[in-house]
Design a protein around this motif. Structure first.
Motif, mmCIF file in Angstrom:
data_model
loop_
_atom_site.group_PDB
_atom_site.id
_atom_site.type_symbol
_atom_site.label_atom_id
_atom_site.label_comp_id
_atom_site.label_asym_id
_atom_site.label_seq_id
_atom_site.Cartn_x
_atom_site.Cartn_y
_atom_site.Cartn_z
ATOM 1 N N LEU A 51 -7.828 -3.437 1.588
ATOM 2 C CA LEU A 51 -6.671 -4.061 2.226
ATOM 3 C C LEU A 51 -7.114 -5.269 3.032
ATOM 4 C CD1 LEU A 51 -4.911 -0.816 3.478
ATOM 5 C CD2 LEU A 51 -4.602 -2.012 1.304
ATOM 6 N N PHE A 61 0.834 -1.203 0.000
ATOM 7 C CA PHE A 61 0.000 0.000 0.000
ATOM 8 C C PHE A 61 0.870 1.254 0.000
ATOM 9 C CE2 PHE A 61 -2.214 3.387 2.337
ATOM 10 C CZ PHE A 61 -3.333 3.524 1.536
ATOM 11 N N SER A 87 -7.378 3.814 0.875
ATOM 12 C CA SER A 87 -8.027 2.620 1.415
ATOM 13 C C SER A 87 -9.503 2.889 1.681
ATOM 14 C CB SER A 87 -7.335 2.181 2.713
ATOM 15 O OG SER A 87 -8.037 1.111 3.308
#
Length: 457
Positions: free
Chosen positions: A440, A399, A406
């Motif tokens: 995620l 990430f 996110s």
């Protein structure tokens, strides 16, 4: 001679012996009788003493038993009075809400009366003034206590019924508020989905197009996509779909932090289909040829033509337009025949689309509005010089808050999150990057670590 002497002596000897024997026998009998008589007297005396002792012991046990019974009777009265006080106190509480002055006064009298009774029982105990009929007193006390317990449970039952009615009224009130909130949300959502919500893009010229305009349009497009995804998921649930199996078919082996997060997988699928071939000028229309001239002016003209009109109205006015062809292709790709049949029981909408017409249903209207926003975004992207292009990240990528945003914030701060899948793609306009939205997953991160460590070995 010798034979005569014995015969003469024998009779006298035998007579004397018999007489002596009688005398001895009489004395012996008399002496034994006196001894036995003394023994008998002594035994009778002992029996009388032991009998008197047993009677006194029995009397003491009877007295203790009687005292225990009267004490039990007194305690039974005490407990009965306490139960009555408890029932009266419950009645007093119940009469306070809603306020009942007569009920409060009656309960107060009962409490005062029973407190006096308890005081009298206390004095009776200290003065040892017990009930003469303890067995009957115990039965009466048990009956009184049972009556008080029944009264207490009855009052509690009424109180619970009252609370249940209050909860029902609260539930009805909250349902009404929820319905009002849903109506307001639908109204707001409808306004946002209308073309009038893009009024900030009015009076826009091709020379004044900036990334901020693209961001505004992108937000409206994402909002429209999520509105359609919500409708799609509701239809899936109504049709009895296995949501878990459907989500796993879209994105395999993903552990979701919350149950509601599974809708992100459906949103990812919709975005993947709707933005497919976004970087191509034809945008999923392979046989569509572009006229000569400035492409930038062409796409901005398409954008200006459609942005102020509802998708349903535009399709009705221009069913052979490029946008109409785009809607047909995207609908046939996005909505599978089995999906449409399970939702509506037939393929009538699909047949109309294949025939060059557009169904007048809320489902297709929602799809058309979403398709319009994506189409406008594509037209605006090609109004830039150089053109804006779409990008997304693959599974397992680390990430980066520079290129990604996110959609879930449940990852631990100390962890190194990795991407499970891209929900909404990102865009690049020259040197400006608009973040893509990703989901995620902790499990995917652990798999990446295991794979990396195994590869290093």
């Amino acid at each position: 001679m010798e034979s005569v002497k014995p015969s003469a002596v024998t009779p006298s000897k035998s007579k004397l012996a018999r007489t002596f024997a009688k005398v001895l026998h009489v004395r012996a009998v008399t002496g034994i009788a006196k001894v036995d008589g003394l023994k008998n007297v002594k035994l009778d005396a002992n029996l009388n003493v032991e009998g008197n002792m047993d009677k006194s012991t029995i009397n003491k046990e009877d007295e203790e038993l009687q005292k225990r019974v009267v004490i039990e009777a007194l305690l039974a009265k005490v407990f009965a009075s306490i139960s009555t006080v408890k029932a009266s106190y419950a009645q007093l509480q119940y009469a306070q809400s809603p306020y009942d002055p007569d009920g409060i006064q009656a309960a107060d009298k009962f409490i005062v009366s029973e407190l006096k009774t308890l005081s009298e029982l206390k004095q009776c105990y200290f003065k040892e003034q017990f009930d003469p009929s303890p067995d009957r007193a115990i039965l009466e006390a048990e009956a009184k206590e049972l009556e008080s317990v029944i009264k207490t449970y009855g009052i509690m039952g009424k109180k619970l019924e009252s609370q249940a009615r209050l909860r029902e009224s609260e539930i009805m009130y909250l349902r009404e508020k929820l319905e009002e909130a849903n109506k307001q949300n639908k109204s707001i959502e409808k306004k946002l989905n209308q073309s009038g919500s893009l009024s900030v893009l009015d009076n826009l010229h091709v020379s004044g197009v900036s990334p901020s305009h693209f961001v505004t349009l992108l937000r409206h497009a994402v909002r429209s996509i999520r509105s359609f995804v919500k409708l799609l998921v509701n239809e899936m649930r109504s049709a009895g779909w296995d949501i878990d199996a459907a989500v796993n078919a879209i994105e395999k082996n993903v552990v979701y932090w919350e149950e509601d997060h599974k809708c992100f997988a459906v949103e990812s699928f919709v975005c993947r289909e709707m933005f497919d071939s976004f970087n191509s000028p034809n945008f999923s229309l392979p046989n569509e040829s572009l006229p000569d001239g400035s492409k930038r002016q062409l796409f901005f003209g398409r954008f200006s033509e459609l942005k102020s009109v509802k998708a349903k109205e535009f399709l009705a006015m221009q069913p052979r337009s490029t946008f109409a062809k785009f809607c047909r292709i995207k609908y046939l790709r996005l909505v599978h025949p089995k999906m449409e049949a399970s939702f509506f029981g037939n393929l009538s909408q699909r047949n109309l689309v294949n025939a060059g017409e557009f169904p007048d249903t809320s489902f297709f209207t929602s799809f058309a509005e979403m398709a319009k926003r994506v189409w406008l975004l594509h037209c605006l992207a090609f109004s830039f010089e150089p053109q804006a292009c779409v990008f997304q990240v693959g599974k397992g990528c680390r990430f980066s808050d520079v290129y990604m945003e996110s959609v879930n914030d449940e990852m631990p701060v100390e962890s190194e999150p990795h991407v499970a899948f891209t929900v909404v793609p990102g865009f690049r306009i020259g040197k400006t990057f608009l973040q893509c939205q990703v989901y995620l997953s902790q499990q995917h991160q652990e798999k990446v670590k295991k794979f990396t460590s195994a590869k290093q070995r």
